[in-house]
Design an enzyme around this catalytic site. Structure first.
Site, mmCIF file in Angstrom:
data_model
loop_
_atom_site.group_PDB
_atom_site.id
_atom_site.type_symbol
_atom_site.label_atom_id
_atom_site.label_comp_id
_atom_site.label_asym_id
_atom_site.label_seq_id
_atom_site.Cartn_x
_atom_site.Cartn_y
_atom_site.Cartn_z
ATOM 1 N N GLN A 12 0.819 -1.208 0.000
ATOM 2 C CA GLN A 12 0.000 0.000 0.000
ATOM 3 C C GLN A 12 0.857 1.265 0.000
ATOM 4 O O GLN A 12 2.043 1.227 0.340
ATOM 5 C CB GLN A 12 -0.917 -0.006 1.224
ATOM 6 C CG GLN A 12 -0.190 -0.200 2.546
ATOM 7 C CD GLN A 12 -1.045 -0.830 3.619
ATOM 8 O OE1 GLN A 12 -2.255 -0.612 3.679
ATOM 9 N NE2 GLN A 12 -0.439 -1.609 4.494
ATOM 10 N N ASP A 24 -7.707 -4.679 14.033
ATOM 11 C CA ASP A 24 -7.377 -3.265 13.834
ATOM 12 C C ASP A 24 -6.942 -3.099 12.386
ATOM 13 O O ASP A 24 -5.760 -3.062 12.075
ATOM 14 C CB ASP A 24 -6.265 -2.851 14.800
ATOM 15 C CG ASP A 24 -5.881 -1.387 14.651
ATOM 16 O OD1 ASP A 24 -6.639 -0.636 14.012
ATOM 17 O OD2 ASP A 24 -4.818 -0.999 15.168
ATOM 18 N N SER A 25 -7.929 -3.022 11.505
ATOM 19 C CA SER A 25 -7.642 -3.044 10.080
ATOM 20 C C SER A 25 -7.899 -1.692 9.432
ATOM 21 O O SER A 25 -8.521 -0.811 10.016
ATOM 22 C CB SER A 25 -8.513 -4.095 9.389
ATOM 23 O OG SER A 25 -9.869 -3.680 9.393
ATOM 24 N N THR A 26 -7.443 -1.580 8.194
ATOM 25 C CA THR A 26 -7.840 -0.458 7.358
ATOM 26 C C THR A 26 -9.250 -0.754 6.835
ATOM 27 O O THR A 26 -9.887 -1.727 7.235
ATOM 28 C CB THR A 26 -6.849 -0.283 6.195
ATOM 29 O OG1 THR A 26 -6.751 -1.522 5.482
ATOM 30 C CG2 THR A 26 -5.468 0.103 6.714
ATOM 31 N N ASP A 27 -9.745 0.066 5.917
ATOM 32 C CA ASP A 27 -11.080 -0.143 5.361
ATOM 33 C C ASP A 27 -11.086 -1.364 4.437
ATOM 34 O O ASP A 27 -10.026 -1.849 4.028
ATOM 35 C CB ASP A 27 -11.531 1.124 4.628
ATOM 36 C CG ASP A 27 -11.808 2.254 5.606
ATOM 37 O OD1 ASP A 27 -12.864 2.215 6.243
ATOM 38 O OD2 ASP A 27 -10.951 3.155 5.744
ATOM 39 N N HIS A 67 -7.975 3.570 20.113
ATOM 40 C CA HIS A 67 -7.251 2.436 20.680
ATOM 41 C C HIS A 67 -7.814 1.996 22.025
ATOM 42 O O HIS A 67 -7.891 0.793 22.309
ATOM 43 C CB HIS A 67 -5.763 2.769 20.787
ATOM 44 C CG HIS A 67 -5.082 2.860 19.459
ATOM 45 N ND1 HIS A 67 -4.375 3.967 19.052
ATOM 46 C CD2 HIS A 67 -5.039 1.983 18.421
ATOM 47 C CE1 HIS A 67 -3.903 3.754 17.832
ATOM 48 N NE2 HIS A 67 -4.298 2.571 17.423
ATOM 49 N N ASP A 79 -0.648 -12.736 6.525
ATOM 50 C CA ASP A 79 -2.012 -12.326 6.230
ATOM 51 C C ASP A 79 -2.924 -12.853 7.341
ATOM 52 O O ASP A 79 -2.841 -14.025 7.724
ATOM 53 C CB ASP A 79 -2.435 -12.898 4.878
ATOM 54 C CG ASP A 79 -3.886 -12.636 4.565
ATOM 55 O OD1 ASP A 79 -4.711 -13.531 4.823
ATOM 56 O OD2 ASP A 79 -4.211 -11.530 4.099
ATOM 57 N N GLY A 80 -3.801 -11.997 7.866
ATOM 58 C CA GLY A 80 -4.628 -12.384 8.993
ATOM 59 C C GLY A 80 -5.544 -13.556 8.704
ATOM 60 O O GLY A 80 -5.699 -14.463 9.543
ATOM 61 N N GLU A 118 0.446 -9.060 11.464
ATOM 62 C CA GLU A 118 0.456 -7.895 10.571
ATOM 63 C C GLU A 118 0.961 -8.329 9.198
ATOM 64 O O GLU A 118 1.988 -8.996 9.097
ATOM 65 C CB GLU A 118 1.341 -6.792 11.149
ATOM 66 C CG GLU A 118 1.640 -5.634 10.210
ATOM 67 C CD GLU A 118 0.398 -4.899 9.735
ATOM 68 O OE1 GLU A 118 0.265 -4.711 8.510
ATOM 69 O OE2 GLU A 118 -0.427 -4.521 10.587
#
Length: 282
Positions: A30, A155-158, A61, A137-138, A105
């Site tokens: 990214q 706790d991810s991005t969109d 958080h 990868d989760g 992560e």
């Protein structure tokens, strides 16, 4: 004056003054930008979306961490999917009763950049001996592991790019399979006023796997458009209805010093505005 224009939403966005550009590049997964803003301090953006700022990160958080941990009441082992800036790890390590934290992560570069430019987010917590960092990868990790957990925090991005799979029914089913009795899944779930379909989709995908599925929310200033939603997948439906006096007892026993979270906020966060209830069919 240089400015950073967020591109997360169509037809609407926010613009932040860039006092100093600290990093602008691309990892294997990214685009990554870190800059200093006079109001919010250092800011991290991934793929055009603001992820965190020094000024208001504590809200996100604390709420994504302490709500599931204190609702559970006896967490010994936790999984974090999406380490990123390390803020969730920081808050988890403040719970002395937690014995093990597995932190997964996909993008090592995000961790490295945040350690360099946003060190107060993790505050040294990644060096805590209870933390085991896994670069993977989760979804793949959950599919392959045999470990089980009391709490899983995403706790991810969109739901685009590297995080897209973390919003699928397959991911939620894997989380369900890896939770111990009474376990809880808590997830980042966007801003429903701006991303209504995200809330609706998550509700539909959580419901088959979690008898206690719901959402809670908190207002984080840099996540524009209203309250930030958090997905809630609980094996015990009563875990989101812990009495206030019990939450106060658990909070006092934890010894936590917080800036946003408190037991009354915890309880109130599950009361959703009517438009959110309509989006999830409740």
């Amino acid at each position: 004056m240089q400015q950073y224009q967020e591109t997360l939403h169509r037809h609407y966005g926010q613009c932040l003054e860039v006092e100093e550009l600290l990093f602008d590049g691309r990892s294997d997964h990214q685009d990554l930008v870190i800059f200093h803003n006079p109001l919010f301090g250092r800011v991290l953006a991934l793929d055009g979306a603001i992820q965190t700022t020094e000024k208001d990160e504590f809200i996100y958080h604390e709420m994504l961490t302490h709500v599931p941990v204190l609702a559970h009441g006896a967490v010994k082992k936790a999984l974090v999917v999406g380490v990123g800036d390390g803020g969730i790890i920081r808050e988890l390590t403040r719970h002395q009763a937690i014995e093990e934290i597995v932190a997964v992560e996909i993008d090592q570069a995000v961790i490295d950049m945040c350690l360099e430019y946003l060190p107060n987010h993790s505050a040294g917590s990644l060096d805590d001996p209870r933390v085991r960092l896994v670069i993977d990868d989760g979804l793949k990790f959950l599919a392959e592991t045999t470990e089980t957990f009391d709490v899983i925090i995403t706790d991810s991005t969109d739901p685009v790019g590297p995080a897209e799979t973390l919003f699928t029914e397959k991911f939620y089913a894997l989380c369900r399979a890896r939770l111990n009795d009474g376990g809880i899944l808590a997830t980042q779930n966007g801003v429903p006023f701006m991303q209504p379909e995200e809330l609706t989709n998550t509700a539909e995908r959580l419901a088959p796997h979690f008898p206690g599925w719901h959402f809670y929310h908190a207002a984080v200033p840099t996540y524009v458009g209203g309250s930030m939603a958090f997905g809630w997948g609980a094996l015990d439906p009563e875990s989101r209805r812990v009495p206030l006096d019990e939450l106060e007892r658990r909070f006092a026993a934890s010894g936590l010093k917080t800036r946003y979270y408190n037991p009354a906020i915890h309880q109130a966060a599950f009361a959703l505005p009517q438009y959110m209830l309509e989006l999830i069919g409740r």
